[in-house]
Design an enzyme around this catalytic site. Structure first.
Site, PDB file in Angstrom:
ATOM      1  N   LEU A 133     -16.639 -52.374  41.607  1.00 57.54           N
ATOM      2  CA  LEU A 133     -17.527 -53.463  42.023  1.00 57.54           C
ATOM      3  C   LEU A 133     -18.146 -54.139  40.810  1.00 57.54           C
ATOM      4  CD1 LEU A 133     -19.519 -51.419  44.711  1.00 57.54           C
ATOM      5  CD2 LEU A 133     -17.295 -52.537  44.954  1.00 57.54           C
ATOM      6  N   ARG A 134     -18.247 -55.455  40.900  1.00 56.82           N
ATOM      7  CA  ARG A 134     -18.953 -56.186  39.840  1.00 56.82           C
ATOM      8  C   ARG A 134     -20.403 -56.367  40.246  1.00 56.82           C
ATOM      9  NH1 ARG A 134     -15.556 -61.324  40.367  1.00 56.82           N
ATOM     10  NH2 ARG A 134     -15.774 -60.498  42.474  1.00 56.82           N
ATOM     11  N   PHE A 232     -10.286 -62.839  33.862  1.00 55.42           N
ATOM     12  CA  PHE A 232     -10.844 -62.209  32.659  1.00 55.42           C
ATOM     13  C   PHE A 232     -10.194 -62.720  31.380  1.00 55.42           C
ATOM     14  CE2 PHE A 232     -13.999 -58.904  33.757  1.00 55.42           C
ATOM     15  CZ  PHE A 232     -14.133 -59.304  35.075  1.00 55.42           C
ATOM     16  N   GLY A 236     -15.939 -66.135  25.401  1.00 58.52           N
ATOM     17  CA  GLY A 236     -17.394 -66.297  25.413  1.00 58.52           C
ATOM     18  C   GLY A 236     -18.034 -65.575  24.250  1.00 58.52           C
ATOM     19  N   CYS A 243     -21.455 -51.476  32.028  1.00 62.02           N
ATOM     20  CA  CYS A 243     -20.196 -50.753  32.268  1.00 62.02           C
ATOM     21  C   CYS A 243     -19.218 -50.825  31.105  1.00 62.02           C
ATOM     22  CB  CYS A 243     -19.556 -51.286  33.537  1.00 62.02           C
ATOM     23  SG  CYS A 243     -20.675 -51.202  34.928  1.00 62.02           S
ATOM     24  N   ARG A 310     -28.663 -55.579  30.305  1.00 61.12           N
ATOM     25  CA  ARG A 310     -28.170 -54.500  29.461  1.00 61.12           C
ATOM     26  C   ARG A 310     -26.991 -54.971  28.604  1.00 61.12           C
ATOM     27  NH1 ARG A 310     -27.738 -49.792  33.835  1.00 61.12           N
ATOM     28  NH2 ARG A 310     -27.556 -51.612  35.183  1.00 61.12           N
TER      29      ARG A 310
END
Ligand code: UGA
Length: 416
Positions: A133-134, A232, A236, A243, A310
């Site tokens: 899960l994102r 993906f 950037g 994660c 994070r």
């Protein structure tokens, strides 16, 4: 199916019981409300009650990185001991936490020891069921998964887990049913691969800048090759979050320990750190003297649709720039609260703003660090008027160079 969620953090559980959700995700509040009202979902700190009531127990605690990069298993093992303590019959114990290969075996041993010490012989089966899960779109990902991975070593547990995921099973979601170690490996290998894919396109983007190529077209054409896939491949300022940084480190440590170092992961970790620093250097290089300058920062969180900061590139970039006598005007739709803690050492340089326009008023430069939707459709003419300077750093490649430059900005992006 009824779900009981347990946490030892009483404040968190009290809030959830009052309908206050401790993390941000669109529509999550309504979903929790509906299921609580229908009595399918409850929150408690009473772990003995939750264990006794449940046939399937998911361990979904944090496995933070320790100083040496390894995953800290203390939370997982503490839960294992508690399960052993309160177990009152057959249970399927499912590990959802991201853990090193071999952890399910360890959990099994810990529970067995507790049961032996108590002199009881309840049967239980271990399952590894990693999540993909994102953050920010976890509910969508959970209900529309690409695959469900089940690491099992018993037919009974397989049957029960298929029942848990019955809705997805019926809708023909692919199930990968394998042994426990393989399931544990699938999680780390998947996250590390995605981190590597992003890092690869970031490095290609940097090279594109040097040779006059456009990384967006490169990524698009690459992605059309079904063997590569289009997801993906957005360049950037470097990946962040709880994660990828943690899991790449943990997997590399495992591979080193087993004397089969996955050197590509080591390079990925290094290159990602480098990418964040490169962005800060870029700003310094283009503006020149940063002293006395004000920078409008749009986006703090490691990605949109979350309040999580994070390992966010914003932390590295703002800290690096703050070595100069700069001020930041920042706006993030969800990140202000957490950033007060993550950027506490440079808070004297930061002014939090009400919205994106407030954040760019009278600034010398704009820096886009997170691609929130509201930053994609800003009124650039208005921004040009309210800004003092004309530096426009679009580190998420969300604007068209020609349009921005026509308005008189000096435009910088990643790899175009
Ligand atoms: C990641 C994985 O995508 C999930 O499959 C996995 O379940 C989760 O970790 C986990 O292990 O729990 P998440 O950390 O929520 O999910 O965030 P992502 O959407 O993967 O983004 C991670 C970082 O990569 C962000 O900083 C994002 O900006 C960056 N990214 C992503 C890029 O720079 N480019 C891309 O093309 C995609």
């Amino acid at each position: 199916m009824n779900v009981i969620c347990v946490d030892k953090d009483k404040e968190k559980i009290d809030k959830l019981n009052c309908g206050i959700i401790p993390i941000y995700e669109q529509n999550l509040e309504a979903l929790i409300k509906k299921n609580r009202q229908n009595k399918r979902l409850e929150f408690t700190t009473d772990i003995s009650y939750a264990i006794k009531q449940s046939k399937v127990i998911f361990i979904a605690v944090g496995t933070p990185a320790m100083e040496d990069g390894k995953a800290d298993l203390n939370n997982v093992l503490e839960v294992a001991k508690t399960i052993g303590k309160y177990m009152n019959g057959y249970k399927v114990i499912v590990n959802k936490s991201t853990v090193p290969i071999g952890t399910a075996k360890l959990v099994k041993k810990v529970i067995k020891e507790i049961l032996d010490n108590k002199g009881v012989s309840h049967k239980f089966d271990m399952v590894s069921n990693p999540e993909f899960l994102r953050e920010g779109s976890a509910v969508y990902d959970f209900t529309n998964p690409d695959r469900i991975v089940l690491g099992v070593d018993s037919k009974k547990a397989t049957r029960i887990m298929k029942e848990v995921y019955r809705v997805l099973y019926l809708s023909e979601t692919p199930f990968v049913i394998t042994n426990i170690e393989t399931a544990e490996m699938i999680k780390y290998a998947s996250n590390a691969f995605l981190a590597m894919k992003i890092t690869y396109i970031n490095q290609i983007a940097n090279l594109c800048e040097k040779v006059g190529a456009d990384v967006c077209h490169v990524a698009k054409a690459m992605g059309m090759d079904q063997r590569i896939g289009s997801k993906f491949l957005n360049p950037g300022p470097g990946y962040g979050g709880s994660c990828f940084p943690k899991d790449t480190n943990a997997l590399f440590r495992i591979s080193e320990e087993k004397k089969e170092p996955v050197t590509l992961i080591k390079e990925t970790i290094k290159a990602n750190e480098h990418q964040k620093h490169k962005m800060a250097k870029r700003i310094k290089r283009e503006i020149g003297n940063l002293n006395g300058k004000t920078i409008g920062v749009l986006g703090l969180t490691f990605k949109p649709k979350t309040d999580d900061m994070r390992e966010s590139p914003a932390i590295t970039i703002l800290n690096k720039l703050s070595k100069y006598d700069v001020k930041f005007k920042v706006y993030d739709p969800q990140g202000h609260k957490e950033s007060a803690m993550r950027l506490q050492n440079i808070l004297d340089k930061i002014k939090y703003c009400e919205n994106e326009y407030d954040a760019v008023t009278d600034v010398d430069a704009i820096v886009i660090l997170t691609e929130w939707n509201e930053f994609r459709t800003m009124d650039l003419q208005k921004i040009k008027k309210i800004m003092k300077g004309n530096y426009f750093f679009d580190f998420r490649n969300i604007y068209d160079r020609n349009i921005v430059e026509k308005l008189g900005f000096k435009y910088y992006c990643v790899g175009r």
